[in-house]
Write a protein that holds these residues in place. Structure first.
Motif, PDB file in Angstrom:
ATOM      1  N   ASN A 127      44.645  45.198  32.381  1.00 11.85           N
ATOM      2  CA  ASN A 127      43.531  44.806  33.258  1.00 11.85           C
ATOM      3  C   ASN A 127      43.635  43.376  33.789  1.00 11.85           C
ATOM      4  O   ASN A 127      42.641  42.788  34.186  1.00 11.85           O
ATOM      5  CB  ASN A 127      42.189  45.005  32.553  1.00 11.85           C
ATOM      6  CG  ASN A 127      41.967  44.043  31.412  1.00 11.85           C
ATOM      7  OD1 ASN A 127      42.854  43.284  31.028  1.00 11.85           O
ATOM      8  ND2 ASN A 127      40.776  44.069  30.844  1.00 11.85           N
ATOM      9  N   VAL A 128      44.827  42.795  33.794  1.00 10.97           N
ATOM     10  CA  VAL A 128      45.011  41.434  34.308  1.00 10.97           C
ATOM     11  C   VAL A 128      44.866  41.446  35.825  1.00 10.97           C
ATOM     12  O   VAL A 128      45.535  42.208  36.516  1.00 10.97           O
ATOM     13  CB  VAL A 128      46.391  40.861  33.905  1.00 10.97           C
ATOM     14  CG1 VAL A 128      46.624  39.514  34.565  1.00 10.97           C
ATOM     15  CG2 VAL A 128      46.503  40.747  32.395  1.00 10.97           C
ATOM     16  N   ASP A 129      43.979  40.603  36.331  1.00 13.15           N
ATOM     17  CA  ASP A 129      43.778  40.437  37.773  1.00 13.15           C
ATOM     18  C   ASP A 129      44.532  39.174  38.183  1.00 13.15           C
ATOM     19  O   ASP A 129      44.053  38.056  37.964  1.00 13.15           O
ATOM     20  CB  ASP A 129      42.289  40.311  38.080  1.00 13.15           C
ATOM     21  CG  ASP A 129      41.986  40.127  39.551  1.00 13.15           C
ATOM     22  OD1 ASP A 129      42.931  39.969  40.352  1.00 13.15           O
ATOM     23  OD2 ASP A 129      40.790  40.131  39.896  1.00 13.15           O
ATOM     24  N   MET A 130      45.721  39.341  38.759  1.00 16.13           N
ATOM     25  CA  MET A 130      46.573  38.200  39.066  1.00 16.13           C
ATOM     26  C   MET A 130      45.924  37.232  40.045  1.00 16.13           C
ATOM     27  O   MET A 130      46.111  36.015  39.928  1.00 16.13           O
ATOM     28  CB  MET A 130      47.922  38.668  39.613  1.00 16.13           C
ATOM     29  CG  MET A 130      48.862  39.135  38.520  1.00 16.13           C
ATOM     30  SD  MET A 130      49.220  37.846  37.304  1.00 16.13           S
ATOM     31  CE  MET A 130      50.262  36.775  38.271  1.00 16.13           C
ATOM     32  N   ASP A 131      45.175  37.727  40.999  1.00 19.15           N
ATOM     33  CA  ASP A 131      44.503  36.826  41.940  1.00 19.15           C
ATOM     34  C   ASP A 131      43.536  35.909  41.201  1.00 19.15           C
ATOM     35  O   ASP A 131      43.515  34.694  41.413  1.00 19.15           O
ATOM     36  CB  ASP A 131      43.753  37.615  43.019  1.00 19.15           C
ATOM     37  CG  ASP A 131      44.690  38.343  43.962  1.00 19.15           C
ATOM     38  OD1 ASP A 131      45.838  37.887  44.123  1.00 19.15           O
ATOM     39  OD2 ASP A 131      44.265  39.373  44.530  1.00 19.15           O
ATOM     40  N   GLN A 132      42.736  36.495  40.316  1.00 23.22           N
ATOM     41  CA  GLN A 132      41.770  35.694  39.556  1.00 23.22           C
ATOM     42  C   GLN A 132      42.473  34.724  38.615  1.00 23.22           C
ATOM     43  O   GLN A 132      42.052  33.582  38.459  1.00 23.22           O
ATOM     44  CB  GLN A 132      40.827  36.610  38.764  1.00 23.22           C
ATOM     45  CG  GLN A 132      39.740  35.855  38.027  1.00 23.22           C
ATOM     46  CD  GLN A 132      38.843  35.072  38.964  1.00 23.22           C
ATOM     47  OE1 GLN A 132      38.388  35.591  39.979  1.00 23.22           O
ATOM     48  NE2 GLN A 132      38.587  33.823  38.644  1.00 23.22           N
ATOM     49  N   GLU A 133      43.530  35.164  37.991  1.00 26.70           N
ATOM     50  CA  GLU A 133      44.267  34.293  37.064  1.00 26.70           C
ATOM     51  C   GLU A 133      44.860  33.091  37.792  1.00 26.70           C
ATOM     52  O   GLU A 133      44.845  31.975  37.280  1.00 26.70           O
ATOM     53  CB  GLU A 133      45.370  35.077  36.338  1.00 26.70           C
ATOM     54  CG  GLU A 133      44.866  36.187  35.444  1.00 26.70           C
ATOM     55  CD  GLU A 133      43.968  35.737  34.307  1.00 26.70           C
ATOM     56  OE1 GLU A 133      44.094  34.593  33.837  1.00 26.70           O
ATOM     57  OE2 GLU A 133      43.130  36.549  33.872  1.00 26.70           O
TER      58      GLU A 133
END
Length: 129
Positions: free
Chosen positions: A91-97
């Motif tokens: 569930n990693v959201d790369m944009d948010q990270e």
């Protein structure tokens, strides 16, 4: 140092520790972007620190109590349990990270600048003597 700056330097040091930890967690999330089943993590600190400082300020000796409150505040690591749209369960959201990474870098730089300014003022005051 608390005698010269109150609890400011101690609070700045604690914030730098927190920001460093948040940076590590964000980088861990980014590096596990392709790990099946990985659930992103995040840390909290500000709410606990604020609550402890507010309670300490209401005591008879606020300066000492606030110092103890700052010292006792701890970082808490949480796992995000929200659903993943990916088939592998990650569930990693790369944009948010990436946004978190940049924001954290700016906050860290600001805190370093703040503590450097405190020490420069002390140095300039010492030169006057």
């Amino acid at each position: 140092m608390a005698g010269l700056y109150g609890n400011g330097v101690e609070l700045t040091e604690k914030m730098l520790d927190f920001l460093w930890g948040r940076q590590k967690v964000t980088l861990s999330n980014i590096s596990n972007n392709d790990t099946p089943g990985y659930k992103s993590r995040y840390i909290t600190f500000e709410e606990e620190l604020q609550t402890r400082i507010q309670k300490a300020s209401q005591t008879g000796r606020p300066r000492t109590s606030v110092s103890q409150a700052i010292d006792s505040a701890r970082v808490r690591v949480h796992t995000t349990r929200n659903e993943s749209t990916r088939l592998d369960g990650n569930n990693v959201d790369m944009d948010q990270e990436q946004v978190d990474l940049v924001r954290n870098a700016y906050e860290y730089q600001y805190m370093l600048s703040s503590i450097n300014n405190d020490f420069k003022r002390l140095q300039n005051a010492a030169k006057a003597f």
